[in-house]
Design a protein around this motif. Sequence first.
Motif, PDB file in Angstrom:
ATOM      1  N   THR A 193      53.981  74.120  36.232  1.00  0.00           N
ATOM      2  CA  THR A 193      52.596  74.533  36.004  1.00  0.00           C
ATOM      3  C   THR A 193      51.782  74.445  37.281  1.00  0.00           C
ATOM      4  O   THR A 193      50.827  75.215  37.474  1.00  0.00           O
ATOM      5  CB  THR A 193      51.944  73.663  34.913  1.00  0.00           C
ATOM      6  N   ALA A 194      52.154  73.511  38.151  1.00  0.00           N
ATOM      7  CA  ALA A 194      51.420  73.364  39.413  1.00  0.00           C
ATOM      8  C   ALA A 194      51.471  74.657  40.210  1.00  0.00           C
ATOM      9  O   ALA A 194      50.462  75.098  40.767  1.00  0.00           O
ATOM     10  CB  ALA A 194      52.022  72.217  40.223  1.00  0.00           C
ATOM     11  N   MET A 195      52.652  75.300  40.256  1.00  0.00           N
ATOM     12  CA  MET A 195      52.780  76.546  41.022  1.00  0.00           C
ATOM     13  C   MET A 195      51.963  77.672  40.404  1.00  0.00           C
ATOM     14  O   MET A 195      51.616  78.642  41.069  1.00  0.00           O
ATOM     15  CB  MET A 195      54.247  76.966  41.119  1.00  0.00           C
ATOM     16  N   LEU A 196      51.686  77.576  39.097  1.00  0.00           N
ATOM     17  CA  LEU A 196      50.855  78.598  38.451  1.00  0.00           C
ATOM     18  C   LEU A 196      49.376  78.337  38.717  1.00  0.00           C
ATOM     19  O   LEU A 196      48.619  79.231  39.084  1.00  0.00           O
ATOM     20  CB  LEU A 196      51.107  78.617  36.936  1.00  0.00           C
ATOM     21  N   ILE A 197      48.964  77.089  38.535  1.00  0.00           N
ATOM     22  CA  ILE A 197      47.533  76.790  38.526  1.00  0.00           C
ATOM     23  C   ILE A 197      46.953  76.606  39.921  1.00  0.00           C
ATOM     24  O   ILE A 197      45.865  77.111  40.220  1.00  0.00           O
ATOM     25  CB  ILE A 197      47.279  75.495  37.731  1.00  0.00           C
ATOM     26  N   VAL A 246      51.509  70.884  49.525  1.00  0.00           N
ATOM     27  CA  VAL A 246      50.806  71.821  50.413  1.00  0.00           C
ATOM     28  C   VAL A 246      49.827  72.670  49.606  1.00  0.00           C
ATOM     29  O   VAL A 246      48.677  72.887  50.018  1.00  0.00           O
ATOM     30  CB  VAL A 246      51.804  72.720  51.177  1.00  0.00           C
ATOM     31  N   ALA A 247      50.280  73.129  48.426  1.00  0.00           N
ATOM     32  CA  ALA A 247      49.399  73.951  47.589  1.00  0.00           C
ATOM     33  C   ALA A 247      48.134  73.178  47.226  1.00  0.00           C
ATOM     34  O   ALA A 247      47.019  73.711  47.301  1.00  0.00           O
ATOM     35  CB  ALA A 247      50.138  74.399  46.326  1.00  0.00           C
ATOM     36  N   ALA A 248      48.307  71.919  46.854  1.00  0.00           N
ATOM     37  CA  ALA A 248      47.147  71.094  46.501  1.00  0.00           C
ATOM     38  C   ALA A 248      46.220  70.929  47.703  1.00  0.00           C
ATOM     39  O   ALA A 248      44.995  70.957  47.571  1.00  0.00           O
ATOM     40  CB  ALA A 248      47.606  69.732  45.991  1.00  0.00           C
ATOM     41  N   PHE A 249      46.814  70.800  48.892  1.00  0.00           N
ATOM     42  CA  PHE A 249      46.013  70.669  50.105  1.00  0.00           C
ATOM     43  C   PHE A 249      45.238  71.973  50.363  1.00  0.00           C
ATOM     44  O   PHE A 249      44.061  71.944  50.721  1.00  0.00           O
ATOM     45  CB  PHE A 249      46.924  70.320  51.287  1.00  0.00           C
ATOM     46  N   LEU A 250      45.904  73.119  50.138  1.00  0.00           N
ATOM     47  CA  LEU A 250      45.210  74.408  50.296  1.00  0.00           C
ATOM     48  C   LEU A 250      44.028  74.507  49.334  1.00  0.00           C
ATOM     49  O   LEU A 250      42.968  75.038  49.669  1.00  0.00           O
ATOM     50  CB  LEU A 250      46.181  75.576  50.043  1.00  0.00           C
ATOM     51  N   PHE A 251      44.226  73.979  48.129  1.00  0.00           N
ATOM     52  CA  PHE A 251      43.127  74.007  47.153  1.00  0.00           C
ATOM     53  C   PHE A 251      41.934  73.199  47.675  1.00  0.00           C
ATOM     54  O   PHE A 251      40.794  73.669  47.637  1.00  0.00           O
ATOM     55  CB  PHE A 251      43.591  73.441  45.811  1.00  0.00           C
ATOM     56  N   LEU A 252      42.224  71.988  48.188  1.00  0.00           N
ATOM     57  CA  LEU A 252      41.139  71.159  48.730  1.00  0.00           C
ATOM     58  C   LEU A 252      40.422  71.885  49.865  1.00  0.00           C
ATOM     59  O   LEU A 252      39.194  71.874  49.960  1.00  0.00           O
ATOM     60  CB  LEU A 252      41.688  69.821  49.229  1.00  0.00           C
ATOM     61  N   LEU A 253      41.220  72.536  50.707  1.00  0.00           N
ATOM     62  CA  LEU A 253      40.654  73.277  51.833  1.00  0.00           C
ATOM     63  C   LEU A 253      39.721  74.377  51.329  1.00  0.00           C
ATOM     64  O   LEU A 253      38.646  74.624  51.887  1.00  0.00           O
ATOM     65  CB  LEU A 253      41.810  73.884  52.633  1.00  0.00           C
TER      66      LEU A 253
END
Lengths: 260, 259
Positions: A193-197, A246-253
């Motif tokens: 789900t992480a890769m989707l959301i 990395v995806a979560a970091f991109l979200f924060l960015l």
Amino acid sequence: MDEFLLRAVAAGWALAVVAGPLGCFVVWRRMAYFGDALAHSSLLGIVLGLLLGVAPLVGVVGLCAVAALILAWAESDRHTSGDSLLGILAHGALALGLVLLSLMDKMRLDLMGWLFGDILAVSWSDAAWLWAGAVVLLLLLATHWRTLVAVAVDEDLARVEGHPVGRARVVLMLLIAMGVAASMKIVGMMLVTAMLIIPAAAARRLARTPEQMAIAASVAGGLAVVLGLAGSWTLDTPSGPSIVTVAAFLFLLSRCIPAR
Amino acid sequence: MTDTPLVELSKIGLTRGGHRILDGVDLAVYPGRILTVVGPNGAGKSTLLKVALGLVGASEGEVRRSAKVVGYVPQRLEIGSLLPLSVRRFLAMAVPERMERDRLEAILDAVGAGHVLGRQVANLSGGELQRVLLARALLRRPQLLVLDEPVGGVDVAGQAELYDLISRQARAERVGVLMVSHDLHVVMAATDHVVCLNRHVCCAGHPEAVSIHPEYLALFGPSVAASLAIYTHAHDHGHCADGRIQPLDHVHGPECRHG
């Protein structure tokens, strides 16, 4: 660079391309828990696949499709609480999968690989299958796009305006089921789900239309795959969790971009 | 009335979870006429509209809908902030063909929301969204408008304008309007037919007749009903018991704002 990294990037990008638009619908329609439920119940699919002597991934696709149809039917019946039903289905199937798994003691199953993914182990033929699946998924999304966006805005309005809402809903659920099954090998059932959301949420501030958001989500996912694999290579960390980090970091960015 | 109704409900009953929500409801909406449903909270008004639209199936009774193009304004529309959608796009989605820019802007101006065209739908205020929703319903060039509290959240001056716009549309384009409203004052002034609903139809008919009906008084209380009396407008016709139009002995004076 080693060839297995190229294979991993090829497979990861196939996933990122479909996870972008699919993930947008998951966040627009608040279906995150639906994706989780499918991912959890897919362990039962793996075990059933092994028991029936077919590839585990075939079992996963089959089980996800059946679960999606059950949930689509349950959602149309407004008497049942969809939330609880999702939980019952997901954890019931997960528990049954674990029980069956413990009974077949001769079976070798790389449980960790399924839980957290093993993108470095994909073959060229896996990558080719993923891309073939990605193209089919994108075509199906494109043909139903207008209705799916209308339903994401409001289901009642879409129905009054003559969109085939029921069909679009089933198509979307089946597509998400296929997406979940496909991501099992890449990031594993815990992080599907992480890769989707996460890429979809990261794309929100960059977009002013639904289409821009879908494309930006695919790009964000692709970036997460490359950077995650690079990190995993240099730091010797597990690949699936590295990609999601990395995806979560991109979200924060992306939160630093002012809202438009 | 010789027109065929755009939508006709007969003997509609609906039971959900053991609760009786609607019971034996009859109504019909004709071209160019405004039918308003009034009633207390929980009376089943919104559900009745959804039954008329075919969004909710009735347990009993029959729905006949001849209107092909329907415009709907739901009571509430929640668009999450995660969906990027401009007002322009939201309006354009209402019709399958490409929309001329002028028409889009003209309709948005007519509902008093011309300034929000480039904004994101998720950032609109409640009143602005309500105006945009009405514009969206009108863009479809509907034969039937179904409006669930169309002016909820709109400022008082805007409410009168919007009701005026709705009734002009009904008259000029012969659009049938089925509407739920709490604004009893306006309802009484701009409606051809009032249905007072409290699960069943308590009373129905011409606004002035309904406003003195004992069941209506019991539902809303005599003080509300009395305050409405000042707002009743003069009519250039009356109705017989069966609803036929009957001319009145009325001479138009300078203060008359009707026909």
